[in-house]
Design an enzyme around this catalytic site. Sequence first.
Site, mmCIF file in Angstrom:
data_model
loop_
_atom_site.group_PDB
_atom_site.id
_atom_site.type_symbol
_atom_site.label_atom_id
_atom_site.label_comp_id
_atom_site.label_asym_id
_atom_site.label_seq_id
_atom_site.Cartn_x
_atom_site.Cartn_y
_atom_site.Cartn_z
ATOM 1 N N HIS A 132 0.868 -1.187 0.000
ATOM 2 C CA HIS A 132 0.000 0.000 0.000
ATOM 3 C C HIS A 132 0.903 1.235 0.000
ATOM 4 O O HIS A 132 2.022 1.196 0.517
ATOM 5 C CB HIS A 132 -0.842 -0.051 1.284
ATOM 6 C CG HIS A 132 -1.907 0.983 1.402
ATOM 7 N ND1 HIS A 132 -1.649 2.264 1.841
ATOM 8 C CD2 HIS A 132 -3.229 0.930 1.155
ATOM 9 C CE1 HIS A 132 -2.790 2.945 1.864
ATOM 10 N NE2 HIS A 132 -3.766 2.158 1.450
ATOM 11 N N ASP A 210 2.907 -4.284 8.103
ATOM 12 C CA ASP A 210 1.665 -3.528 7.915
ATOM 13 C C ASP A 210 0.517 -4.521 8.111
ATOM 14 O O ASP A 210 0.253 -5.357 7.253
ATOM 15 C CB ASP A 210 1.667 -2.922 6.503
ATOM 16 C CG ASP A 210 0.318 -2.330 6.120
ATOM 17 O OD1 ASP A 210 -0.659 -2.498 6.886
ATOM 18 O OD2 ASP A 210 0.232 -1.716 5.050
ATOM 19 N N GLN A 213 -4.685 -5.168 7.058
ATOM 20 C CA GLN A 213 -5.676 -6.124 6.533
ATOM 21 C C GLN A 213 -5.576 -7.492 7.206
ATOM 22 O O GLN A 213 -6.251 -8.435 6.773
ATOM 23 C CB GLN A 213 -5.501 -6.289 5.010
ATOM 24 C CG GLN A 213 -5.658 -5.005 4.219
ATOM 25 C CD GLN A 213 -7.089 -4.458 4.208
ATOM 26 O OE1 GLN A 213 -8.036 -5.118 4.634
ATOM 27 N NE2 GLN A 213 -7.249 -3.236 3.717
ATOM 28 N N LYS A 236 -10.816 -0.560 10.478
ATOM 29 C CA LYS A 236 -11.014 -1.761 9.651
ATOM 30 C C LYS A 236 -11.388 -2.970 10.494
ATOM 31 O O LYS A 236 -11.590 -4.064 9.988
ATOM 32 C CB LYS A 236 -9.735 -2.060 8.856
ATOM 33 C CG LYS A 236 -9.384 -0.985 7.826
ATOM 34 C CD LYS A 236 -8.258 -1.448 6.956
ATOM 35 C CE LYS A 236 -7.523 -0.321 6.263
ATOM 36 N NZ LYS A 236 -8.238 0.274 5.144
ATOM 37 N N CYS A 375 -4.956 2.435 -3.587
ATOM 38 C CA CYS A 375 -3.715 2.944 -2.978
ATOM 39 C C CYS A 375 -2.572 1.942 -3.143
ATOM 40 O O CYS A 375 -1.711 1.813 -2.253
ATOM 41 C CB CYS A 375 -3.908 3.307 -1.508
ATOM 42 S SG CYS A 375 -5.140 4.565 -1.253
HETATM 43 N N1 C6P Z 1 -6.482 0.510 2.708
HETATM 44 C C1 C6P Z 1 -8.265 0.145 1.113
HETATM 45 O O1 C6P Z 1 -9.350 0.420 0.598
HETATM 46 P P1 C6P Z 1 -5.172 3.849 7.077
HETATM 47 O O2 C6P Z 1 -5.746 4.668 5.958
HETATM 48 O O3 C6P Z 1 -3.979 4.481 7.692
HETATM 49 O O4 C6P Z 1 -6.205 3.394 8.062
HETATM 50 O O5 C6P Z 1 -4.701 2.466 6.381
HETATM 51 C C2 C6P Z 1 -3.795 2.500 5.321
HETATM 52 C C3 C6P Z 1 -3.564 1.119 4.808
HETATM 53 C C4 C6P Z 1 -2.330 0.549 5.002
HETATM 54 N N2 C6P Z 1 -2.065 -0.703 4.601
HETATM 55 C C5 C6P Z 1 -2.983 -1.451 3.982
HETATM 56 C C6 C6P Z 1 -2.652 -2.847 3.596
HETATM 57 C C7 C6P Z 1 -4.263 -0.935 3.748
HETATM 58 O O6 C6P Z 1 -5.169 -1.694 3.132
HETATM 59 C C8 C6P Z 1 -4.547 0.394 4.145
HETATM 60 C C9 C6P Z 1 -5.876 1.006 3.845
HETATM 61 C C10 C6P Z 1 -7.809 0.926 2.322
HETATM 62 O O7 C6P Z 1 -7.558 -0.771 0.686
HETATM 63 C C11 C6P Z 1 -7.930 2.391 2.091
HETATM 64 S S1 C6P Z 1 -6.799 2.968 0.863
#
Ligand code: C6P
Length: 419
Positions: A132, A210, A213, A236, A375
């Site tokens: 991401h 990270d 997910q 999430k 992203c």
């Molecule tokens: N992905 C998606 O629709 P934040 O925005 O900081 O809570 O998470 C960022 C992020 C980081 N790593 C991974 C693997 C992610 O999937 C995400 C967020 C969302 O896939 C929004 S772009």
Amino acid sequence: MIENADAAPPYNVQAIRADFPVLQQECHPGVPLIYLDNAATSQKPLQVIQTLDEYYRCYNANVHRGIHKLSEEATVAYEEARSKVRKFINAASKREIIFTRGTTESINLVAQTWGRANLKPGDVVLSTVMEHHSNIVPWQMLAAEKGFSIRYVPLCDDGTLDLDALTRMLNEGNVRLVTLMHVSNVLGTINPVAAVAQQAHAAGALVLVDGAQSVPHMTIDVQALGADFYAFSGHKMVGPTGIGVLYGRRDLLEAMPPWMGGGDMIARVRLEGSTWNELPYKFEAGTPAIAEAIGLGSAVDYLMHLGMERIHAYERQLTEYALERLSEVPDLKVYGPSAAHKGAVASFTFANIHPHDLAQVLDVEGIAIRAGHHCAMPLHDYLGVGATARASFYLYNTLEEIDALIEALYKARTVFTVR
Ligand code: C6P
């Protein structure tokens, strides 16, 4: 920590759905909502909503500051939430749990403190092409300043990480950090973090994971995984927005300089200079997201009550079923590995229909999916596609909702002239 799946009552998805007010509504008149955009953010159960409501109604106050009843109550609840998170991911100590705004901020924190203090020209940060943007851009920004290089581990044809390439790249030397996602938000690939961490440590590198997910969907034990840093977001995992976590190994966090300066992160401030508070407060400058942290604690309670192993097993059924049904649809290509190696995500292209157009047609049917690059632009470049459509599932989705998705896809074929 997790209740025994055999002893637990059967997974009652209808009872679970009743906890989520959003799912009770019609998306358009007469059209029920089918929410399949869970990788973007999850819906919230009443239990979490009530926790936020109760905080604001009954004991809203700043934490760690006031010597009055409300402030003490808020502080106890805020710190209890930290203890719940510690237990949830099996960190050794509460001091290793830093509240942030989310995964993005957690990764930036590591880059701007550990990275800024330790990375120099000649060093290598090893990442992967599936990351991401939040695990690419912070390192690029720092590399431009500090002069280290970033290398990206490629993928195998099935969308899993090329572990031979990873070994080769580690053996080439100078790798100071391996930073990778646990589960891909596009391919769904579940990376073998424990094995990667073992290799990385043997090569003298630290490991940042990270977990945006993974934490919402499976049992996470940061110690068993061997993660040095582990980042995730509350929103999430049925929790509020604006709250996330950085887990860090205590010895590393102790040695790292603070990032943001301000209230609460200091031990003593003099006009000539300041000293820092103990962990985790050294990294929590200013008034934190108090309600959101307490809400995250409530989300952890909710997930632990259901049992992460049961959630994971249920989602695997959903994913297997979704992949099987999607494979029946002509001209539809799903990206990423088979269900056995995949989280609850199915990203696909469908004939010559642009994913944005498809998402719009599905919305008319009440079905929420995401379309675009999610992203993960470098991954889409790597796959040779500009955009994908993505259906992502969570603990409240049903097989019938997947049937509705498939039906809507067939309908979409009739709306667009498929070539
Ligand atoms: N992905 C998606 O629709 P934040 O925005 O900081 O809570 O998470 C960022 C992020 C980081 N790593 C991974 C693997 C992610 O999937 C995400 C967020 C969302 O896939 C929004 S772009």
